[in-house]
Design a protein around this motif. Structure first.
Motif, PDB file in Angstrom:
ATOM      1  N   PRO A  60       0.790  -1.233   0.000  1.00 25.82           N
ATOM      2  CA  PRO A  60       0.000   0.000   0.000  1.00 25.82           C
ATOM      3  C   PRO A  60       0.826   1.289   0.000  1.00 25.82           C
ATOM      4  CG  PRO A  60      -0.786  -1.512   1.702  1.00 25.82           C
ATOM      5  CD  PRO A  60       0.496  -2.079   1.174  1.00 25.82           C
ATOM      6  N   SER A  61       2.036   1.274   0.544  1.00 31.20           N
ATOM      7  CA  SER A  61       2.809   2.528   0.603  1.00 31.20           C
ATOM      8  C   SER A  61       4.297   2.245   0.535  1.00 31.20           C
ATOM      9  CB  SER A  61       2.500   3.271   1.910  1.00 31.20           C
ATOM     10  OG  SER A  61       3.078   2.572   2.994  1.00 31.20           O
ATOM     11  N   GLY A  62       5.038   3.297   0.228  1.00 33.35           N
ATOM     12  CA  GLY A  62       6.490   3.181   0.178  1.00 33.35           C
ATOM     13  C   GLY A  62       7.064   2.881   1.552  1.00 33.35           C
ATOM     14  N   THR A  63       6.476   3.489   2.553  1.00 33.04           N
ATOM     15  CA  THR A  63       6.924   3.242   3.927  1.00 33.04           C
ATOM     16  C   THR A  63       6.781   1.758   4.261  1.00 33.04           C
ATOM     17  OG1 THR A  63       6.291   5.482   4.568  1.00 33.04           O
ATOM     18  CG2 THR A  63       6.521   3.859   6.347  1.00 33.04           C
ATOM     19  N   MET A  64       5.635   1.178   3.907  1.00 31.76           N
ATOM     20  CA  MET A  64       5.461  -0.248   4.205  1.00 31.76           C
ATOM     21  C   MET A  64       6.478  -1.088   3.418  1.00 31.76           C
ATOM     22  SD  MET A  64       2.247  -2.914   4.108  1.00 31.76           S
ATOM     23  CE  MET A  64       1.139  -2.054   5.200  1.00 31.76           C
ATOM     24  N   SER A 110      17.956  10.260   5.397  1.00 30.78           N
ATOM     25  CA  SER A 110      17.110   9.345   4.624  1.00 30.78           C
ATOM     26  C   SER A 110      15.664   9.268   5.122  1.00 30.78           C
ATOM     27  CB  SER A 110      17.714   7.933   4.644  1.00 30.78           C
ATOM     28  OG  SER A 110      17.717   7.422   5.967  1.00 30.78           O
ATOM     29  N   HIS A 111      14.803   8.868   4.203  1.00 31.31           N
ATOM     30  CA  HIS A 111      13.382   8.693   4.524  1.00 31.31           C
ATOM     31  C   HIS A 111      13.214   7.633   5.610  1.00 31.31           C
ATOM     32  CE1 HIS A 111       9.060   8.102   3.878  1.00 31.31           C
ATOM     33  NE2 HIS A 111       9.084   9.263   3.247  1.00 31.31           N
ATOM     34  N   VAL A 112      13.948   6.527   5.457  1.00 32.51           N
ATOM     35  CA  VAL A 112      13.859   5.421   6.408  1.00 32.51           C
ATOM     36  C   VAL A 112      14.136   5.898   7.839  1.00 32.51           C
ATOM     37  CG1 VAL A 112      15.198   3.405   7.146  1.00 32.51           C
ATOM     38  CG2 VAL A 112      14.298   3.519   4.829  1.00 32.51           C
ATOM     39  N   LEU A 163      17.526  -0.693  -1.332  1.00 29.64           N
ATOM     40  CA  LEU A 163      17.475   0.620  -1.971  1.00 29.64           C
ATOM     41  C   LEU A 163      16.069   1.206  -1.866  1.00 29.64           C
ATOM     42  CD1 LEU A 163      18.612   2.885  -3.821  1.00 29.64           C
ATOM     43  CD2 LEU A 163      18.000   1.439  -5.776  1.00 29.64           C
ATOM     44  N   ASP A 164      15.969   2.364  -1.234  1.00 32.86           N
ATOM     45  CA  ASP A 164      14.727   3.127  -1.256  1.00 32.86           C
ATOM     46  C   ASP A 164      14.759   3.923  -2.557  1.00 32.86           C
ATOM     47  OD1 ASP A 164      12.798   5.078  -1.114  1.00 32.86           O
ATOM     48  OD2 ASP A 164      13.124   5.538   1.005  1.00 32.86           O
ATOM     49  N   GLY A 165      14.070   3.368  -3.539  1.00 30.14           N
ATOM     50  CA  GLY A 165      14.028   4.020  -4.858  1.00 30.14           C
ATOM     51  C   GLY A 165      12.635   4.571  -5.113  1.00 30.14           C
ATOM     52  N   ALA A 166      12.084   5.234  -4.105  1.00 29.33           N
ATOM     53  CA  ALA A 166      10.725   5.792  -4.231  1.00 29.33           C
ATOM     54  C   ALA A 166      10.561   6.484  -5.592  1.00 29.33           C
ATOM     55  CB  ALA A 166      10.450   6.767  -3.100  1.00 29.33           C
ATOM     56  N   ARG A 167      11.576   7.270  -5.969  1.00 29.32           N
ATOM     57  CA  ARG A 167      11.548   7.982  -7.263  1.00 29.32           C
ATOM     58  C   ARG A 167      12.674   7.486  -8.174  1.00 29.32           C
ATOM     59  NH1 ARG A 167      10.446  11.743  -3.336  1.00 29.32           N
ATOM     60  NH2 ARG A 167       8.383  12.738  -3.469  1.00 29.32           N
ATOM     61  N   ILE A 168      12.871   6.193  -8.233  1.00 20.42           N
ATOM     62  CA  ILE A 168      14.000   5.641  -9.002  1.00 20.42           C
ATOM     63  C   ILE A 168      13.922   6.021 -10.484  1.00 20.42           C
ATOM     64  CG2 ILE A 168      12.949   3.377  -9.501  1.00 20.42           C
ATOM     65  CD1 ILE A 168      15.757   2.136  -9.001  1.00 20.42           C
ATOM     66  N   SER A 173       2.899   5.890  -6.805  1.00 20.06           N
ATOM     67  CA  SER A 173       1.958   6.908  -6.316  1.00 20.06           C
ATOM     68  C   SER A 173       2.529   8.320  -6.292  1.00 20.06           C
ATOM     69  CB  SER A 173       1.521   6.532  -4.903  1.00 20.06           C
ATOM     70  OG  SER A 173       2.664   6.517  -4.062  1.00 20.06           O
ATOM     71  N   LYS A 174       3.748   8.499  -6.772  1.00 20.52           N
ATOM     72  CA  LYS A 174       4.328   9.851  -6.757  1.00 20.52           C
ATOM     73  C   LYS A 174       4.232  10.453  -8.152  1.00 20.52           C
ATOM     74  CE  LYS A 174       6.471   9.344  -2.456  1.00 20.52           C
ATOM     75  NZ  LYS A 174       7.620   9.353  -1.568  1.00 20.52           N
ATOM     76  N   GLY A 175       5.389  10.746  -8.773  1.00 28.34           N
ATOM     77  CA  GLY A 175       5.343  11.368 -10.089  1.00 28.34           C
ATOM     78  C   GLY A 175       4.641  10.541 -11.161  1.00 28.34           C
TER      79      GLY A 175
HETATM   80  C1  LIG Z   1       7.581   9.091  -0.377  1.00 32.52           C
HETATM   81  C2  LIG Z   1       8.797   8.370  -0.011  1.00 32.52           C
HETATM   82  C3  LIG Z   1       8.730   7.166   0.702  1.00 32.52           C
HETATM   83  C4  LIG Z   1       7.464   6.573   1.290  1.00 32.52           C
HETATM   84  O1  LIG Z   1       6.364   6.613   0.557  1.00 32.52           O
HETATM   85  P1  LIG Z   1       4.887   6.628   1.204  1.00 32.52           P
HETATM   86  O2  LIG Z   1       4.105   5.960   0.137  1.00 32.52           O
HETATM   87  O3  LIG Z   1       4.554   8.058   1.392  1.00 32.52           O
HETATM   88  O4  LIG Z   1       4.911   5.871   2.473  1.00 32.52           O
HETATM   89  C5  LIG Z   1       9.916   6.516   0.971  1.00 32.52           C
HETATM   90  N1  LIG Z   1      11.090   7.033   0.585  1.00 32.52           N
HETATM   91  C6  LIG Z   1      11.204   8.193  -0.067  1.00 32.52           C
HETATM   92  C7  LIG Z   1      12.548   8.699  -0.466  1.00 32.52           C
HETATM   93  C8  LIG Z   1      10.055   8.901  -0.393  1.00 32.52           C
HETATM   94  O5  LIG Z   1      10.163  10.063  -1.036  1.00 32.52           O
END
Ligand SMILES: *Cc1c(COP(=O)(O)O)cnc(C)c1O
Length: 343
Positions: free
Chosen positions: A56-60, A82-84, A165-170, A196-198
């Motif tokens: 459901p989310s990047g955090t999860m 970092s986000h983490v 790797l947190d590649g939320a915006r990879i 869910s971002k860009g």
């Molecule tokens: C947005 C983001 C997340 C987490 O995404 P959510 O869906 O908001 O939980 C993780 N890491 C980075 C770098 C982000 O920008």
């Protein structure tokens, strides 16, 4: 409304709404949702990994990765920005029971030295260092190059660490570096990215890795209550995102650069143009007539949403471009800002 706060505000496109309406679904906890299966398959393929898990989310996604890679009492290494570490409510401690060793990245990435000096010796006094968390792009909008990724990854592996790797915006990183995302993702054991971002999907992220890792990660998702039933209704948006929205990222980057250039021409607005690599613009504002509260409300009255300062010591503001912000929107933004400064 034009919203410069984040690319998470993007709305599902018409193609996504149509796909949701027509989605073929099933119970994904039983593995029966063809749309989720298709998205996971696509994600794994795009990242060059064996398997993927829709979350459901990047955090999860990040937290499941930490839970899966570590054992309680371990220590993980992450960038202090970092986000983490900063933006996940300390979940690593709660959910995985691990401590975190944070590092200020003097050179902008985890050098061999940065990693080695933080790995704990094999001694009963110390926790066991088991995971290195990387992020690309980083929260300051800047990317790690392929050479930097390689150095961090190879050092970590040589010392028996796992790499997430947190590649939320990879896809933003790949666009800036002009490489295939696979080239980035080859330097990690697991990668999380957001649709869910860009990329405009309303919900969802994907965690990718080996088949064995994803099998264990699936159980962790269940533990967190992230097993969703007819999740195909949202997964189809992820499919449309990967099929149609990746190319738009280039436009977002061009718009961010344009905004940065225009802001840098204003007196008392400091922009480090070298920092503007993706869709995020950072500016330090020291203009005598500028005030956080009145700026936000002036812009809001003119249908522009902005956040307050992200750092009140340096007076730094962050503006994010995305699908929904066009070249002409930047002109509008600059006009309204100048109007505010000349009031
Ligand atoms: C947005 C983001 C997340 C987490 O995404 P959510 O869906 O908001 O939980 C993780 N890491 C980075 C770098 C982000 O920008």
């Amino acid at each position: 409304m034009f919203d410069f706060r984040s690319d998470t505000v993007t709305l599902p496109t018409d193609l996504m709404r149509k796909a949701m309406f027509e989605a073929v679904v099933g119970d994904d906890v039983y593995g029966d949702d063809p749309s989720v299966n298709k998205l996971e398959h696509m994600a794994a393929e795009i990242m060059g990994k064996e398997a993927a898990l829709f979350v459901p989310s990047g955090t999860m996604g990040n937290q499941i990765a930490i839970m899966t890679h570590t054992q309680m009492g371990d220590e993980i290494i992450a960038d202090k920005e970092s986000h983490v570490f900063k933006y996940e409510a300390g979940a690593y401690a709660r959910l995985s029971g691990v401590s975190i060793c944070t590092q200020v990245l003097e050179k902008g990435y985890f050098t061999e030295n940065d990693i080695i000096k933080n790995i704990r010796a094999d001694d009963a006094h110390f926790p066991r260092t088991s995971l290195l968390c990387l992020e690309n792009p980083k929260t300051n909008g800047m990317t790690l190059s392929i050479t930097q990724m390689k150095e961090s990854y190879e050092t970590a592996k040589a010392h028996g660490l796992r790499v997430h790797l947190d590649g939320a915006r990879i896809f933003n990183a790949a666009c800036y570096l002009e490489v295939d995302v696979k080239e980035i993702a080859q330097y990690c054991d697991s990668v999380m990215f957001c649709v869910s971002k860009g990329l405009c999907a309303p919900v969802g992220s994907l965690l990718c890795g080996s088949a064995e890792f994803i099998k264990r990660a699936r159980r962790m998702r269940k533990i967190l209550g992230g097993g969703m039933r007819q999740a195909g209704v949202i997964a189809v948006c992820g499919i449309v995102a990967l099929e149609t929205m990746i190319e738009n990222i280039k436009t977002d980057h061009e718009n961010a650069r344009y905004l940065a250039q225009e802001l840098s021409k204003i007196d008392h607005f400091d922009v480090n143009l070298d920092q503007i690599q993706t869709n995020m613009v950072f500016v330090d504002i020291h203009h005598p007539k500028f005030n956080e509260e009145s700026f936000i409300s002036h812009m809001l009255k003119n249908e522009i949403k902005v956040y307050g300062a992200i750092n009140r010591i340096t007076n730094t503001y962050r503006f994010v471009t995305h699908y929904g912000i066009e070249h002409s929107t930047i002109d509008l933004f600059i006009d309204r800002l100048k109007e505010y400064l000349n009031r």
